[in-house]
Design an enzyme around this catalytic site. Sequence first.
Site, PDB file in Angstrom:
ATOM      1  N   GLY A 222     122.042 -24.000 -47.769  1.00 56.12           N
ATOM      2  CA  GLY A 222     123.508 -24.372 -47.505  1.00 56.12           C
ATOM      3  C   GLY A 222     124.184 -23.239 -46.957  1.00 56.12           C
ATOM      4  O   GLY A 222     124.027 -22.224 -47.135  1.00 56.12           O
TER       5      GLY A 222
ATOM      6  N   GLN B  46     116.772 -13.270 -59.902  1.00 55.02           N
ATOM      7  CA  GLN B  46     118.210 -13.173 -59.054  1.00 55.02           C
ATOM      8  C   GLN B  46     119.161 -13.009 -60.033  1.00 55.02           C
ATOM      9  O   GLN B  46     120.282 -13.045 -59.382  1.00 55.02           O
ATOM     10  CB  GLN B  46     118.087 -14.175 -57.922  1.00 55.02           C
ATOM     11  CG  GLN B  46     118.391 -15.621 -58.344  1.00 55.02           C
ATOM     12  CD  GLN B  46     118.372 -16.813 -57.324  1.00 55.02           C
ATOM     13  OE1 GLN B  46     117.163 -17.213 -57.011  1.00 55.02           O
ATOM     14  NE2 GLN B  46     119.664 -17.240 -56.840  1.00 55.02           N
TER      15      GLN B  46
ATOM     16  N   SER C  11     129.774 -26.507 -55.940  1.00 54.49           N
ATOM     17  CA  SER C  11     128.678 -25.622 -56.587  1.00 54.49           C
ATOM     18  C   SER C  11     128.215 -26.072 -57.949  1.00 54.49           C
ATOM     19  O   SER C  11     128.977 -26.710 -58.542  1.00 54.49           O
ATOM     20  CB  SER C  11     129.515 -24.440 -56.447  1.00 54.49           C
ATOM     21  OG  SER C  11     129.074 -23.357 -57.490  1.00 54.49           O
TER      22      SER C  11
ATOM     23  N   LEU D 266     121.729 -30.275 -59.297  1.00 49.88           N
ATOM     24  CA  LEU D 266     122.090 -30.710 -57.886  1.00 49.88           C
ATOM     25  C   LEU D 266     123.285 -31.350 -57.765  1.00 49.88           C
ATOM     26  O   LEU D 266     123.644 -32.313 -58.549  1.00 49.88           O
ATOM     27  CB  LEU D 266     120.803 -31.517 -57.430  1.00 49.88           C
ATOM     28  CG  LEU D 266     119.460 -30.807 -57.337  1.00 49.88           C
ATOM     29  CD1 LEU D 266     118.605 -31.680 -56.813  1.00 49.88           C
ATOM     30  CD2 LEU D 266     119.508 -29.298 -56.815  1.00 49.88           C
ATOM     31  N   HIS D 267     124.060 -31.355 -56.648  1.00 49.95           N
ATOM     32  CA  HIS D 267     125.196 -31.862 -56.566  1.00 49.95           C
ATOM     33  C   HIS D 267     125.182 -32.540 -54.782  1.00 49.95           C
ATOM     34  O   HIS D 267     124.190 -32.154 -54.264  1.00 49.95           O
ATOM     35  CB  HIS D 267     126.419 -31.045 -56.423  1.00 49.95           C
ATOM     36  CG  HIS D 267     126.242 -29.868 -55.782  1.00 49.95           C
ATOM     37  ND1 HIS D 267     126.134 -29.452 -54.360  1.00 49.95           N
ATOM     38  CD2 HIS D 267     125.893 -28.462 -56.123  1.00 49.95           C
ATOM     39  CE1 HIS D 267     125.901 -28.404 -54.120  1.00 49.95           C
ATOM     40  NE2 HIS D 267     125.803 -27.393 -55.180  1.00 49.95           N
TER      41      HIS D 267
ATOM     42  N   HIS E 279     123.523 -30.280 -52.103  1.00 48.52           N
ATOM     43  CA  HIS E 279     122.117 -30.278 -52.286  1.00 48.52           C
ATOM     44  C   HIS E 279     121.474 -31.521 -51.579  1.00 48.52           C
ATOM     45  O   HIS E 279     120.546 -31.228 -50.829  1.00 48.52           O
ATOM     46  CB  HIS E 279     121.486 -30.255 -53.460  1.00 48.52           C
ATOM     47  CG  HIS E 279     121.774 -28.832 -54.240  1.00 48.52           C
ATOM     48  ND1 HIS E 279     122.724 -28.837 -55.203  1.00 48.52           N
ATOM     49  CD2 HIS E 279     121.310 -27.420 -54.091  1.00 48.52           C
ATOM     50  CE1 HIS E 279     122.789 -27.592 -55.798  1.00 48.52           C
ATOM     51  NE2 HIS E 279     122.044 -26.806 -54.936  1.00 48.52           N
TER      52      HIS E 279
ATOM     53  N   ARG F  77     128.005 -24.231 -60.426  1.00 47.17           N
ATOM     54  CA  ARG F  77     128.919 -23.761 -61.324  1.00 47.17           C
ATOM     55  C   ARG F  77     130.204 -24.171 -61.544  1.00 47.17           C
ATOM     56  O   ARG F  77     131.026 -23.814 -62.480  1.00 47.17           O
ATOM     57  CB  ARG F  77     129.001 -22.093 -60.749  1.00 47.17           C
ATOM     58  CG  ARG F  77     127.795 -21.338 -60.745  1.00 47.17           C
ATOM     59  CD  ARG F  77     127.739 -20.009 -60.923  1.00 47.17           C
ATOM     60  NE  ARG F  77     126.728 -19.086 -61.312  1.00 47.17           N
ATOM     61  CZ  ARG F  77     125.585 -18.664 -60.352  1.00 47.17           C
ATOM     62  NH1 ARG F  77     125.992 -18.847 -59.239  1.00 47.17           N
ATOM     63  NH2 ARG F  77     124.531 -18.100 -60.779  1.00 47.17           N
TER      64      ARG F  77
ATOM     65  N   MET G 280     117.972 -24.416 -57.322  1.00 44.81           N
ATOM     66  CA  MET G 280     117.929 -23.997 -58.671  1.00 44.81           C
ATOM     67  C   MET G 280     118.302 -25.055 -59.849  1.00 44.81           C
ATOM     68  O   MET G 280     118.634 -25.184 -60.765  1.00 44.81           O
ATOM     69  CB  MET G 280     118.688 -22.840 -59.239  1.00 44.81           C
ATOM     70  CG  MET G 280     118.119 -21.566 -58.240  1.00 44.81           C
ATOM     71  SD  MET G 280     118.762 -20.072 -58.780  1.00 44.81           S
ATOM     72  CE  MET G 280     120.307 -20.221 -59.188  1.00 44.81           C
TER      73      MET G 280
HETATM   74  O1  PAF Z   1     120.636 -21.019 -53.178  1.00 44.76           O
HETATM   75  C1  PAF Z   1     119.830 -21.169 -54.526  1.00 44.76           C
HETATM   76  O2  PAF Z   1     120.074 -22.074 -55.131  1.00 44.76           O
HETATM   77  C2  PAF Z   1     118.923 -20.201 -54.491  1.00 44.76           C
HETATM   78  O3  PAF Z   1     119.540 -18.892 -54.432  1.00 44.76           O
HETATM   79  C3  PAF Z   1     117.435 -20.371 -53.991  1.00 44.76           C
HETATM   80  C4  PAF Z   1     117.590 -20.283 -52.437  1.00 44.76           C
HETATM   81  C5  PAF Z   1     117.061 -21.588 -54.521  1.00 44.76           C
HETATM   82  C6  PAF Z   1     116.588 -19.177 -54.419  1.00 44.76           C
HETATM   83  O4  PAF Z   1     116.255 -19.351 -55.856  1.00 44.76           O
END
Ligand code: PAF
Length: 284
Positions: free
Chosen positions: A150, A64, A188, A36-37, A40, A190, A33
């Site tokens: 991850g 989600q 994370s 990135l860190h 990822h 977040r 999503m």
């Molecule tokens: O783990 C995530 O960042 C999300 O849940 C994913 C797998 C990219 C789906 O949107």
Amino acid sequence: MSTTQVVHTIAELRSQVAAARARGLKIGLVPTMGALHPGHVSLVAASARACGFTVVTVFVNPTQFGPKEDFAKYPRTLEADVAQVAAAGADLVFAPSVDEVYPAGNATFVEIGGVAEPLEGECRPGHFRGVATIVLKLFNIVGADVAYFGQKDYQQTLVVRQMVRDFNVPITVEVCPTVREPDGLAMSSRNVYLSPAERKQALALSRALRKTEQAVTAGERSVWKLRDVLQTELAATPEVRVQYAVVADAATLREPAELDRPCVALVATHVGTTRLIDNCLLRP
Ligand code: PAF
């Protein structure tokens, strides 16, 4: 100089992947999503090592997020994301709009039972429905051979594996270890929400997991006692509000009496207004 291309439409993505396939390359997929860190980046690097062509998707998936969750404020940092994954060996970034992924009239969702029901399934109703739907869509859009996730989102990895099995999706799922800050905090997207004080309080999660691991190393096999170690350590930092802290079977997420099989300690908390999760595998 980076050779990572960025595309925004499914048609462009598919034509690039088809060209890579025509060159005989294995296709790796890292769904993200964005924001990135290094966690990822480790997934991108794993894909680049094993696959000739790595696609990273950057899409903040609205389905989600719950109505009171952080969809609107979720960090969006596409330029920095592209630079990071380029350095790690990504070949293509797919960053579609919400309309490209969910055009008007979209009406189909994936519901998963079993491993999707407890824990995150209870705390975040609808979350795994959104995750499974977007992951299946990305699997179908990209048509990769291998997808990388991850371990930090442990239950998500079980949900994705369940879906791949149940829908016979022709893809291999690889799970890579959680990447941590030097002081133990799991990486994370977040974490950027945490104030300096909360950032310190958040260390209670990795500390509690480490203590639980140490109890296993010292010979403790009672799941009840291990859960007590986990919960007691978390309770020592009252600013960390626990949603769940459990020791569960690593495959089914049910709670056994004894650590007589691979298990996982899982925690979900709020620190301030930020929701943080973490886990560690416990082997008998
Ligand atoms: O783990 C995530 O960042 C999300 O849940 C994913 C797998 C990219 C789906 O949107």
